[in-house]
Design a protein around this motif. Sequence first.
Motif, PDB file in Angstrom:
ATOM      1  N   ALA A   1      -8.289   2.846  -3.830  1.00 36.96           N
ATOM      2  CA  ALA A   1      -7.619   3.599  -2.660  1.00 36.96           C
ATOM      3  C   ALA A   1      -9.012   3.758  -1.876  1.00 36.96           C
TER       4      ALA A   1
ATOM      5  N   SER B   1      -3.622   3.710  -1.338  1.00 37.38           N
ATOM      6  CA  SER B   1      -3.372   3.315  -2.568  1.00 37.38           C
ATOM      7  C   SER B   1      -2.975   1.813  -2.850  1.00 37.38           C
TER       8      SER B   1
ATOM      9  N   ARG C   1      -6.984  -1.246  -9.508  1.00 34.57           N
ATOM     10  CA  ARG C   1      -6.334   0.040  -8.765  1.00 34.57           C
ATOM     11  C   ARG C   1      -7.393   0.600  -7.892  1.00 34.57           C
TER      12      ARG C   1
ATOM     13  N   THR D   1       0.626  -1.246   0.059  1.00 30.35           N
ATOM     14  CA  THR D   1       0.071   0.070   0.005  1.00 30.35           C
ATOM     15  C   THR D   1       0.794   1.334   0.060  1.00 30.35           C
TER      16      THR D   1
ATOM     17  N   LYS E   1      -4.880   8.779   2.529  1.00 37.17           N
ATOM     18  CA  LYS E   1      -5.304   8.167   1.274  1.00 37.17           C
ATOM     19  C   LYS E   1      -4.458   6.653   1.068  1.00 37.17           C
TER      20      LYS E   1
END
Length: 326
Positions: free
Chosen positions: A163, A140, A161, A82, A138
């Motif tokens: 987040a 991701s 992808r 991450t 955040k």
Amino acid sequence: MKSETSSTSPNQLNASAPKLSKVYDRDFVLTDEYRAALPDMQNADSQHIFGANVPILKVGISNFRLPLRYITSSSDTLTLETSVTGTVSLEANQKGINMSRIMRVFYTFQDRIFTPDLLNEILLQYKEEIHAHRAQLKLSFEYPIMKPSLRSGLEGWQYYRAAFEGRVDELNRFRKYIHFDFVYSSACPCSSELSEHARSSRDVYSIPHSQRSTARVSVEVADGEHLSIERLQELCLEALQTETQVMVKREDEQAFAEMNGAYTKFIEDAARLLHEQLDAEPKIADFQVACAHLESLHSHDAVAVINKGVPGGFTGHFEDFKSLIR
């Protein structure tokens, strides 16, 4: 009249200064007194501010990476690499923040299972530790979902992808978001009709054009609700149908061609189809979708943005279309 100032040269001054050690002291022992004496420029007073003494909207760190655990819709856990971005607000008269404190706070949560709701705890601790009014975080990552082939019975991992994002304001009001990229094929309706016209009117073999396309779906999850990555994928698949495939045999490739023929779509269609599905999901309080079709006919891309239109929510602002091109 001769000046009475010192005639000592810079070289003489340097020669008289103590010589600094260039050897790393592996035997040095850190004491509490020594640590307390270390300079702390981040917490210096406003006299040390360079430039305008004004607030800074966001300051922090980006792209520090670590493995974190996430829960799936079937209650299993996944450990995924991450990338973390953590920022806080900085008020006027404050020189700076302790950047490493953001990481240290985050690492105290590293053994937890990460959900959008957990970000609230981390952000409140950010605000307390760093004395900020607002904070944002955040995470991701690439989220794997096992996907079956269309006809052959094969299976393969599709990576998405995604987040998690959380924000806390001056009144500790928490808002949570999920961002999700869905990659699909878009067959042009116009090209399809023109190809069929060439076949029927002139007996000319033609192939309509299609292209790999991406929709970036950003949703605000309703207060008190939990929305899984798997559910977002299902909503996108229901809307667009033509998700790109992982494992393919000839029968799967033929099925995919048939599916593209059954679900032709302009980029305007893709945006509206996604709007329809997202708007009907009660766990989603607000959303925005940005689409990009990597045109095989043109030398440019087709793009579109659509949102729910909630006051104070997503504004429809999106400019980074290049990030959608795979």
